[in-house]
Design an enzyme around this catalytic site. Structure first.
Site, PDB file in Angstrom:
ATOM      1  N   TYR A 113       3.303  -1.419   8.866  1.00  0.00           N
ATOM      2  CA  TYR A 113       3.490   0.009   9.142  1.00  0.00           C
ATOM      3  C   TYR A 113       4.907   0.211   9.683  1.00  0.00           C
ATOM      4  O   TYR A 113       5.834  -0.434   9.209  1.00  0.00           O
ATOM      5  CB  TYR A 113       2.395   0.525  10.082  1.00  0.00           C
ATOM      6  CG  TYR A 113       1.008   0.310   9.522  1.00  0.00           C
ATOM      7  CD1 TYR A 113       0.625   0.936   8.348  1.00  0.00           C
ATOM      8  CD2 TYR A 113       0.100  -0.536  10.122  1.00  0.00           C
ATOM      9  CE1 TYR A 113      -0.642   0.742   7.807  1.00  0.00           C
ATOM     10  CE2 TYR A 113      -1.169  -0.736   9.588  1.00  0.00           C
ATOM     11  CZ  TYR A 113      -1.521  -0.099   8.435  1.00  0.00           C
ATOM     12  OH  TYR A 113      -2.763  -0.296   7.904  1.00  0.00           O
TER      13      TYR A 113
ATOM     14  N   TYR B 190      -7.674   4.364  -5.767  1.00  0.00           N
ATOM     15  CA  TYR B 190      -7.066   3.948  -4.493  1.00  0.00           C
ATOM     16  C   TYR B 190      -8.135   3.802  -3.401  1.00  0.00           C
ATOM     17  O   TYR B 190      -8.154   2.813  -2.666  1.00  0.00           O
ATOM     18  CB  TYR B 190      -5.987   4.958  -4.077  1.00  0.00           C
ATOM     19  CG  TYR B 190      -5.434   4.710  -2.694  1.00  0.00           C
ATOM     20  CD1 TYR B 190      -4.589   3.627  -2.447  1.00  0.00           C
ATOM     21  CD2 TYR B 190      -5.779   5.521  -1.622  1.00  0.00           C
ATOM     22  CE1 TYR B 190      -4.103   3.378  -1.167  1.00  0.00           C
ATOM     23  CE2 TYR B 190      -5.298   5.286  -0.339  1.00  0.00           C
ATOM     24  CZ  TYR B 190      -4.464   4.214  -0.117  1.00  0.00           C
ATOM     25  OH  TYR B 190      -3.987   3.959   1.148  1.00  0.00           O
TER      26      TYR B 190
ATOM     27  N   SER C 257      -5.388  -1.301   3.827  1.00  0.00           N
ATOM     28  CA  SER C 257      -4.002  -1.327   3.340  1.00  0.00           C
ATOM     29  C   SER C 257      -3.503  -2.700   2.907  1.00  0.00           C
ATOM     30  O   SER C 257      -2.416  -2.805   2.346  1.00  0.00           O
ATOM     31  CB  SER C 257      -3.066  -0.788   4.413  1.00  0.00           C
ATOM     32  OG  SER C 257      -3.070   0.611   4.342  1.00  0.00           O
TER      33      SER C 257
ATOM     34  N   VAL D 110      -6.151  -0.945   8.362  1.00  0.00           N
ATOM     35  CA  VAL D 110      -6.879  -0.329   9.470  1.00  0.00           C
ATOM     36  C   VAL D 110      -8.315  -0.848   9.595  1.00  0.00           C
ATOM     37  O   VAL D 110      -8.999  -0.541  10.565  1.00  0.00           O
ATOM     38  CB  VAL D 110      -6.892   1.225   9.390  1.00  0.00           C
ATOM     39  CG1 VAL D 110      -5.493   1.793   9.550  1.00  0.00           C
ATOM     40  CG2 VAL D 110      -7.523   1.708   8.103  1.00  0.00           C
TER      41      VAL D 110
ATOM     42  N   LYS E 184      -2.457  -2.932  -0.579  1.00  0.00           N
ATOM     43  CA  LYS E 184      -1.225  -2.346  -1.135  1.00  0.00           C
ATOM     44  C   LYS E 184      -0.280  -3.366  -1.776  1.00  0.00           C
ATOM     45  O   LYS E 184       0.184  -3.146  -2.895  1.00  0.00           O
ATOM     46  CB  LYS E 184      -0.513  -1.527  -0.053  1.00  0.00           C
ATOM     47  CG  LYS E 184      -1.298  -0.264   0.332  1.00  0.00           C
ATOM     48  CD  LYS E 184      -0.701   0.416   1.554  1.00  0.00           C
ATOM     49  CE  LYS E 184      -1.432   1.716   1.885  1.00  0.00           C
ATOM     50  NZ  LYS E 184      -1.040   2.262   3.186  1.00  0.00           N
TER      51      LYS E 184
HETATM   52  N1  GLU Z   1      -7.878   4.009   3.321  1.00  0.00           N
HETATM   53  C1  GLU Z   1      -6.830   4.165   4.273  1.00  0.00           C
HETATM   54  C2  GLU Z   1      -5.926   5.323   3.926  1.00  0.00           C
HETATM   55  O1  GLU Z   1      -5.390   5.378   2.873  1.00  0.00           O
HETATM   56  C3  GLU Z   1      -6.055   2.886   4.367  1.00  0.00           C
HETATM   57  C4  GLU Z   1      -5.193   2.966   5.542  1.00  0.00           C
HETATM   58  C5  GLU Z   1      -4.678   1.655   6.020  1.00  0.00           C
HETATM   59  O2  GLU Z   1      -5.329   0.593   6.026  1.00  0.00           O
HETATM   60  O3  GLU Z   1      -3.539   1.728   6.483  1.00  0.00           O
HETATM   61  O4  GLU Z   1      -5.739   6.207   4.723  1.00  0.00           O
END
Ligand code: GLU
Length: 428
Positions: A237, A185, A60, A255, A63
């Site tokens: 988060y 993604y 993430s 994660v 992002k």
């Molecule tokens: N590939 C993970 C998902 O989209 C990334 C989650 C993350 O790092 O929060 O579920």
């Protein structure tokens, strides 16, 4: 500085709480003890502690970067028409949109991140991914590669993200085929980084979009400002509130176990430790950032304004004597800058004089760095004097074991005496 980082890592070396992400086997099988901390100053100097060469997937932390790329490519108005900037207080993978706007609440939850991917203008998914990969790589200053296995697993197990994709399509947020957008993604989440890459990405954000090591502008300042704003409110988060009050730096976790944290104008931090708390943040990573922030005074609402301009002048009034003249507020990263300059030039002098008569304010982290500089120089058989007429650095002399003067002239006279004596001793 190196001691600082090593000490902070040592303080947290025994942390074993949390658990590995287990939604795909590749993440569930990494070494749970992996631990790395890297820090990049705003001028690109890197400090590393632990397994700083270890690669893990960015997840993430991608992002904010794709969001920045979307802002850069199509402008804020077009991005705002598809993705909000409100904290959601929901889990990152919540299948939800804002009740009134029917848009993802922000780009740091999966819905917003998937929408951001779809906004990168490109004719094919491969071209879109190539743009993303190039963009992240320019941030990190090296080519970031795809972890094929993680990508394959993400793709094979991504039902929830697919549900989000189709939901976005039904609300008119996604114009492209959801599966094609998701494929990109999944690839962006599977790019491999090290803690040092994260520190460099952080430093590039800290510098308003210029990679301090390569000198390349990656994104413009307005894009970075918007990206950092969203990281402040939504980066951790649904733990953003606690994070901002305790750590106080725009940040993003993933994660895979990484966290990038940014102190605007000052530095970038990258931490890796894959055991996660219930919200998906690295347990040890959060604790390390908290300690760094507390011990080095890095909270963005307290830090000094002028530390980039801390070193006002460096001059050599006599052979073997160097004066470092600081001004503004001397906080951790400003002091780091001064100490590093003095360290780099230490062949030039036998006596270093630090003139803080124009410094307005100083914090404990800066005091400790200056004191460490004094003892390092003394350990090398050199002398270190402080010009501190108002007692801003030291309130009482034994505190820092530094000899203090009221004027530069007095310090230079004493330095000359010291030099003459020491030269005589070495001649004898
Ligand atoms: N590939 C993970 C998902 O989209 C990334 C989650 C993350 O790092 O929060 O579920």
């Amino acid at each position: 500085m190196q001691h600082y980082l090593d000490r902070i890592c040592a303080e947290h070396v025994d942390v074993s709480d949390g658990k590995l992400a287990d939604y795909i086997p590749e993440l569930a099988s990494v070494d749970p003890n992996g631990f790395a901390l890297s820090l990049s100053s705003a001028d690109g100097f890197i400090y590393e502690s632990g397994d700083a060469g270890l690669e893990f997937t960015i997840q993430s932390i991608s992002k904010p970067l794709t969001y920045a790329l979307a802002l850069d490519q199509i402008g804020a108005d077009a991005v705002d028409a598809k993705i909000g900037v409100e904290p959601s207080g929901e889990a990152f993978n919540e299948i939800s949109v804002d009740r009134t706007t029917k848009m993802p609440k922000n780009p740091m939850i999966n819905a917003g991140a998937i929408a951001a991917v779809s906004l990168i203008p490109a004719a094919t998914p491969d071209k879109r991914f190539a743009l993303i990969q190039d963009f992240y790589s320019t941030f990190a200053g090296r080519r970031l590669e795809l972890d094929e296995q993680v990508y394959a697993s993400e793709k094979a197990s991504g039902s929830r993200n697919r549900a989000i994709g189709y939901m976005l399509q039904s609300f008119g947020v996604l114009d492209d085929d959801p599966n094609e957008v998701l494929d990109v993604y999944f690839r962006q989440c599977s790019l491999r980084v090290t803690s040092t890459d994260l520190a460099k990405i952080g430093a590039t954000l800290a510098r308003g979009g210029v990679n301090p090591q390569t000198g390349r502008r990656v994104a413009d300042a307005a894009v970075v400002k918007r990206t950092l704003s969203v990281m402040v409110t939504c980066g951790m988060y649904d733990d953003a509130g606690d994070w901002v009050s305790a750590v106080g730096m725009p940040a993003k976790s993933g994660v895979g176990g990484g966290i990038v944290a940014v102190l605007p104008g000052e530095l970038g931090i990258g931490v890796y430790s894959p055991l996660l708390d219930g919200k998906g943040n690295s347990v040890r990573g959060v604790r390390v950032c908290r300690s760094l922030s507390e011990q080095l005074g890095l909270h963005f609402l307290t830090v000094a304004r002028h530390s980039r301009a801390t070193l006002r002048a460096v001059y050599e009034p006599r052979a073997g004597i160097c004066v470092y003249e600081a001004h503004g507020d001397l906080m951790f990263s400003g002091a780091e800058h001064v100490v590093r300059a003095a360290d780099r030039q230490r062949e030039r002098y036998e006596v270093a004089i630090l003139d803080v008569s124009r410094v307005d304010d100083i914090d404990d982290a800066a005091r400790e760095l200056l004191s460490a500089m004094g003892s390092t120089l003394r350990g090398e058989g050199k002398a270190f004097y402080l010009v501190d007429p108002d007692g801003i650095v030291i309130r009482s002399e034994p505190e820092l074991e530094v000899i203090r003067f009221h004027t530069v002239d007095d310090a230079v006279e004493e330095a000359q005496v010291w030099l003459d004596q020491n030269r005589r001793v070495s001649l004898d």
